[in-house]
Design a protein around this motif. Sequence first.
Motif, PDB file in Angstrom:
ATOM      1  N   VAL A 101      43.771  53.769  44.036  1.00  0.00           N
ATOM      2  CA  VAL A 101      42.878  53.278  44.956  1.00  0.00           C
ATOM      3  C   VAL A 101      41.864  52.077  44.346  1.00  0.00           C
ATOM      4  CG1 VAL A 101      40.818  53.636  46.449  1.00  0.00           C
ATOM      5  CG2 VAL A 101      42.708  55.302  46.215  1.00  0.00           C
ATOM      6  N   PHE A 102      41.182  52.612  43.432  1.00  0.00           N
ATOM      7  CA  PHE A 102      40.281  51.497  42.544  1.00  0.00           C
ATOM      8  C   PHE A 102      41.410  50.065  42.209  1.00  0.00           C
ATOM      9  CE2 PHE A 102      36.350  52.808  43.123  1.00  0.00           C
ATOM     10  CZ  PHE A 102      36.332  54.100  42.789  1.00  0.00           C
ATOM     11  N   ALA A 103      42.749  50.460  41.401  1.00  0.00           N
ATOM     12  CA  ALA A 103      43.598  49.550  40.982  1.00  0.00           C
ATOM     13  C   ALA A 103      43.940  48.762  42.074  1.00  0.00           C
ATOM     14  CB  ALA A 103      44.668  50.189  40.321  1.00  0.00           C
ATOM     15  N   ALA A 104      44.355  48.939  43.477  1.00  0.00           N
ATOM     16  CA  ALA A 104      44.637  48.380  44.376  1.00  0.00           C
ATOM     17  C   ALA A 104      43.417  47.468  44.790  1.00  0.00           C
ATOM     18  CB  ALA A 104      44.913  49.228  45.689  1.00  0.00           C
ATOM     19  N   LEU A 105      42.265  48.014  44.854  1.00  0.00           N
ATOM     20  CA  LEU A 105      41.028  47.180  45.295  1.00  0.00           C
ATOM     21  C   LEU A 105      40.961  46.273  44.247  1.00  0.00           C
ATOM     22  CD1 LEU A 105      38.806  47.062  47.132  1.00  0.00           C
ATOM     23  CD2 LEU A 105      37.542  48.499  45.892  1.00  0.00           C
ATOM     24  N   VAL A 106      41.105  46.349  43.002  1.00  0.00           N
ATOM     25  CA  VAL A 106      40.928  45.268  41.899  1.00  0.00           C
ATOM     26  C   VAL A 106      41.898  44.217  42.277  1.00  0.00           C
ATOM     27  CG1 VAL A 106      41.061  44.614  39.533  1.00  0.00           C
ATOM     28  CG2 VAL A 106      39.750  46.697  40.252  1.00  0.00           C
ATOM     29  N   ILE A 107      43.040  44.362  42.473  1.00  0.00           N
ATOM     30  CA  ILE A 107      44.130  43.282  42.625  1.00  0.00           C
ATOM     31  C   ILE A 107      43.776  42.624  43.923  1.00  0.00           C
ATOM     32  CG2 ILE A 107      46.562  43.131  42.699  1.00  0.00           C
ATOM     33  CD1 ILE A 107      45.827  43.767  39.846  1.00  0.00           C
ATOM     34  N   VAL A 108      43.537  43.387  45.061  1.00  0.00           N
ATOM     35  CA  VAL A 108      43.480  42.563  46.082  1.00  0.00           C
ATOM     36  C   VAL A 108      42.162  41.696  46.152  1.00  0.00           C
ATOM     37  CG1 VAL A 108      42.741  43.034  48.660  1.00  0.00           C
ATOM     38  CG2 VAL A 108      44.646  44.128  47.500  1.00  0.00           C
ATOM     39  N   ALA A 109      41.015  42.266  45.745  1.00  0.00           N
ATOM     40  CA  ALA A 109      39.701  41.459  45.395  1.00  0.00           C
ATOM     41  C   ALA A 109      39.985  40.240  44.523  1.00  0.00           C
ATOM     42  CB  ALA A 109      38.607  42.291  45.126  1.00  0.00           C
ATOM     43  N   ALA A 110      40.669  40.522  43.408  1.00  0.00           N
ATOM     44  CA  ALA A 110      40.842  39.543  42.370  1.00  0.00           C
ATOM     45  C   ALA A 110      41.676  38.165  43.183  1.00  0.00           C
ATOM     46  CB  ALA A 110      41.591  40.039  41.321  1.00  0.00           C
ATOM     47  N   LEU A 111      42.644  38.566  43.828  1.00  0.00           N
ATOM     48  CA  LEU A 111      43.488  37.649  44.634  1.00  0.00           C
ATOM     49  C   LEU A 111      42.598  36.871  45.690  1.00  0.00           C
ATOM     50  CD1 LEU A 111      46.899  39.573  45.152  1.00  0.00           C
ATOM     51  CD2 LEU A 111      46.599  37.453  43.753  1.00  0.00           C
ATOM     52  N   ALA A 112      41.738  37.711  46.316  1.00  0.00           N
ATOM     53  CA  ALA A 112      40.803  36.831  47.306  1.00  0.00           C
ATOM     54  C   ALA A 112      40.065  35.796  46.600  1.00  0.00           C
ATOM     55  CB  ALA A 112      40.154  37.886  48.080  1.00  0.00           C
ATOM     56  N   VAL A 113      39.679  36.152  45.359  1.00  0.00           N
ATOM     57  CA  VAL A 113      38.817  35.502  44.480  1.00  0.00           C
ATOM     58  C   VAL A 113      39.305  34.232  44.158  1.00  0.00           C
ATOM     59  CG1 VAL A 113      37.507  35.100  42.218  1.00  0.00           C
ATOM     60  CG2 VAL A 113      37.247  37.113  43.510  1.00  0.00           C
ATOM     61  N   VAL A 114      40.372  34.126  43.761  1.00  0.00           N
ATOM     62  CA  VAL A 114      41.273  32.997  43.547  1.00  0.00           C
ATOM     63  C   VAL A 114      42.019  32.217  44.487  1.00  0.00           C
ATOM     64  CG1 VAL A 114      42.036  33.766  41.023  1.00  0.00           C
ATOM     65  CG2 VAL A 114      43.466  34.098  42.835  1.00  0.00           C
TER      66      VAL A 114
END
Lengths: 180, 102
Positions: free
Chosen positions: A17-30
């Motif tokens: 769950v946290f890994a998916a959140l990391v990836i989605v939020a990082a994609l939103a950052v860039v």
Amino acid sequence: MNFPSEALQLPAIWFYVFAALVIVAALAVVLARNIVHCAMYLAVTFIAVAGIYVMLESDFLAMVQILIYVGAVTVLILFAIMLSRKYTGADFQARNRQSIPAMLVIIIFLVVIGRVIACTWGGFKAGQTSAWGVSNVKAIGVSLLRDYVLPFEVASVLLLVALVGAIIIARKDNDRDERG
Amino acid sequence: MVPLEHVLLLAAALFGIGLYGVLVRRNMIGILMGIELMLNAANINLVAFSRYLPHGGVAGQIFVVFTITVAAAEAAVALAIVLAIYRQRGSVKMDDVHIMKW
């Protein structure tokens, strides 16, 4: 009960769950267009990474991550964004024209890293916990002041240097502005 | 129990995303955010090795303490430089800071 992992018993699903959140939020950052939105997504990424640290049984690092990254670095970035925006014009385009070469480079990088990970740790036994025997905070504290006391002191000098340097660089130079 | 490979792949993916941000974004502060993402990916790797390999003890997490310290100091100085550039040139676009380019 010797190991912290025995007491925690966190189900492994939370890591994903946290890994998916990391990836989605990082994609939103860039990928976001508005730079303020990017800073907010960056804060979400940092919090999700703190969740990853909890899943990796380093609770002290999770708290340090939230304190420093979300509490200080994100606020610093927001201040810098606030001080460097013109409110009279439209924001410029978010990405330059190097999207395709950048994606190529990153795909090659991920393929290489994936091969390295698959070849090197293929036979690693899952579930092997490290034998600390003490709580995380105590272990880090003892290590910092016993084995790693020199980097610890140097880090304080580094912070002082960074503080003085940032103040001098970002200071308004009034004499030079008057002289023209 | 999560296999070590999954954690390393997560860190690699986060690093790749941060690298994309550094290479592609025009805003200087956007580039700094990509750098912070890359540093976080390295930290995840360090903590993962500290947890999964029993011989290192807590050294990986000590390393992360210092990495976070250095990242915070570097973010402060880098943002001070961005502010100084903004005051000189009136823009934070990376395209406008090309006087040392060929």
